[in-house]
Design a protein around this motif. Structure first.
Motif, short mmCIF file in Angstrom:
data_model
loop_
_atom_site.label_atom_id
_atom_site.label_comp_id
_atom_site.label_asym_id
_atom_site.label_seq_id
_atom_site.Cartn_x
_atom_site.Cartn_y
_atom_site.Cartn_z
N VAL A 460 0.84 -1.20 0.00
CA VAL A 460 0.00 0.00 0.00
C VAL A 460 0.87 1.25 0.00
O VAL A 460 0.65 2.20 -0.77
N GLY A 461 1.90 1.23 0.85
CA GLY A 461 2.79 2.38 0.93
C GLY A 461 3.49 2.66 -0.37
O GLY A 461 3.62 3.82 -0.81
N GLN A 462 3.96 1.62 -1.03
CA GLN A 462 4.66 1.80 -2.30
C GLN A 462 3.73 2.32 -3.39
O GLN A 462 4.13 3.17 -4.21
N GLU A 463 2.50 1.83 -3.41
CA GLU A 463 1.54 2.29 -4.41
C GLU A 463 1.20 3.77 -4.20
O GLU A 463 1.12 4.55 -5.16
N LEU A 464 1.00 4.15 -2.96
CA LEU A 464 0.70 5.55 -2.67
C LEU A 464 1.89 6.44 -3.00
O LEU A 464 1.72 7.55 -3.54
#
Length: 532
Positions: A460-464
């Motif tokens: 999730v962090g990488q996508e954001l």
């Protein structure tokens, strides 16, 4: 000098009008007559600074009433954690990274940041110091659509070509380049656009009175009135009577032994018990009441949209250390929810199927397209609009989630750090420019941002982060650079001084203000009215 690029004829070429709001998709919200619009913008007013939102200390019956009669956006945000960028975003419908006003106008940046003795890891990026001459403000769009336009209060978006008069407002009462009430909240104040009438005159009440008089003078034509309070920005001031009322109330509620704790670099207030600030809040609420009373007396409330919001979170650190945004973390200048979450109400006449609350995350960038649609105007401005119309949400419908972005490549006077952030649904990622680290919070489970869950949600962090990087690249966002002169040993000494000297002094001042014998000066900041 008025800019030829933004003449009425030029704007009309970009805006097609749908007069009268007669189409079926507007019948639910407004009458067949074009609605009036009143936009009320408070300054430095936190989301928890209202009795409506849970404060047991502040009293805000008139603002509370607006919330009760309107739609409350429970995840309403400012476009930035400080004032000028947020105000530009309201005027233009754009994110701060896109319009380029990323700090309060007048703040030092670049290598000038060091001149004030600052010692930080990065050099703050440069930023624009006024509105662009090619962009169309919401006021210009409304004026081109047949509205009489009015501005009162704090502007802080530049001078010269960037004044209210040169950006769509037919009348300007009190809007100029400064960001705080020069001379204070009581006459004699210093404002070349709004001379005081008598010693002791209150600025907030005067601004509301000017707005009410404008409405009276234009009751037979559609109007767009923008009331931009200087309150509750420092310097905080109030009358002896209001101070006494809230001092006694603090005592009745129970005065905590301590009112501050250390944040990353500065002490931060954790208690709402400042009677001076409470009095300033109540006076602003009185001013809102004056305006709403006039609206009803003229029987205009049945065809007037009223919007209420703020430009950033309440001041918990730096400035006047005025309030606490608890349970939210931080305050004005900070990247956390306390710095950007705002009161965000839209009161519509003749509402049908409108919800009382909306949890969908919204921002100051959304007011521009929302107001135009409610007014029956279709806009084709020169600039790209980042905001979306909230009309479907006002009708009780759902809309597709979208990311919200913040870009603040600066250090806040209040302790905030250079960051860029993104919120999408329940997730919020903060990217720190000092060391390139990322923090991730689940705002549904953790609205106080106590636990960074990046490690548990790496995907999730990488996508954001990818979405954030794409947005910053698209907008040509300016990024701070490492400062080779940074001294980590000195930084630690500065922190220790703030903890060991500043924090105890703030606690001493807090207790002094709550003392029954407190007297700030002989005439309580000129608040004792006279006819001199």
């Amino acid at each position: 000098m008025v800019r030829t690029v933004k003449t009425l004829g030029g704007i009309c070429c970009m805006i097609s009008l749908v007069l009268g709001c007669k189409t079926t998709n507007h019948k639910e919200i407004v009458s067949t007559k074009k609605p009036n619009v009143i936009f009320i913008l408070a300054d430095d007013y936190g989301v928890n600074d209202l009795s409506f939102s849970g404060s047991k200390y502040y009293e805000t019956p008139n603002i509370d009433q607006l919330a009760k009669e309107g739609v409350v956006f429970t995840s309403g945000y400012a476009a930035c954690q400080v004032c000028s960028p947020s105000r530009a975003s309201i005027m233009l419908g754009q994110s701060t990274a896109r319009h380029g006003i990323t700090d309060w106008i007048g703040a030092t940046s670049g290598t000038n940041w060091r001149v004030q003795g600052n010692n930080d890891k990065v050099i703050p990026a440069d930023y624009k110091h006024g509105l662009s001459s090619t962009d169309v403000t919401i006021a210009e769009a409304m004026r081109a659509g047949g509205y009489k336009t009015f501005f009162a209060g704090k502007w802080h978006l530049g001078n010269g070509d960037s004044t209210p008069e040169n950006n769509g407002f037919d009348i300007n009462k009190g809007g100029w380049e400064v960001g705080s009430p020069a001379g204070g909240y009581y006459g004699p104040w210093e404002n070349p656009k709004l001379p005081y009438k008598y010693k002791g005159e209150n600025l907030s009440m005067r601004l509301a009175q000017e707005t009410a008089d404008f409405i009276s003078d234009n009751k037979n034509k559609p109007f767009f009135a923008f009331l931009s309070f200087y309150a509750v920005h420092g310097p905080i001031e109030t009358t002896q009577e209001k101070w006494s009322k809230y001092r006694d109330k603090a005592e009745k509620l129970g005065i905590a032994d301590s009112g501050y704790k250390m944040e990353h670099v500065l002490p931060i207030r954790v208690e709402q018990d400042n009677p001076i600030y409470a009095g300033l809040v109540e006076t602003m609420d009185d001013a809102v009441g004056l305006l709403m009373k006039r609206l009803k007396e003229l029987n205009l409330d049945k065809n007037t949209i009223v919007i209420f919001t703020s430009d950033n979170g309440g001041v918990a650190s730096g400035d006047s250390f005025s309030t606490s945004n608890y349970p939210l973390r931080g305050g004005k200048g900070y990247q956390w929810e306390g710095g950007i979450r705002e009161p965000y109400f839209i009161k519509l006449p003749a509402m049908q199927n409108a919800p009382k609350t909306v949890s969908f995350p919204v921002s100051g960038i959304d007011f521009y397209p929302t107001i135009l649609e409610l007014a029956g105007l279709k806009s084709k401005p020169i600039q790209k609009i980042d905001g979306i119309s909230l009309v479907p949400l006002l009708k009780g419908k759902t809309i597709t989630s979208r990311p919200l972005f913040w870009h603040y490549p600066h250090y806040g006077n209040q302790g905030g750090e250079p960051v860029s952030s993104i919120r999408l649904e329940e997730w919020k990622l903060i990217h720190y420019w000092e060391d390139s680290r990322d923090e991730l919070y689940n705002l549904v489970n953790d609205p106080a941002e106590k636990k960074d869950v990046y490690r548990e949600n790496t995907k999730v962090g990488q996508e954001l982060r990818a979405k954030l990087d794409t947005f910053l690249a698209e907008t040509n966002a300016k990024i701070p650079k490492a400062d080779p002169n940074y001294d980590s040993v000195l930084a630690q000494k500065q922190y220790e001084t703030r903890e060991n000297t500043m924090l105890p002094e703030l606690e001493r001042q807090r207790k002094a203000i709550l003392n029954k014998d407190f007297v700030p000066n002989k005439d309580w900041w000129n608040s004792k009215a006279t006819n001199d």
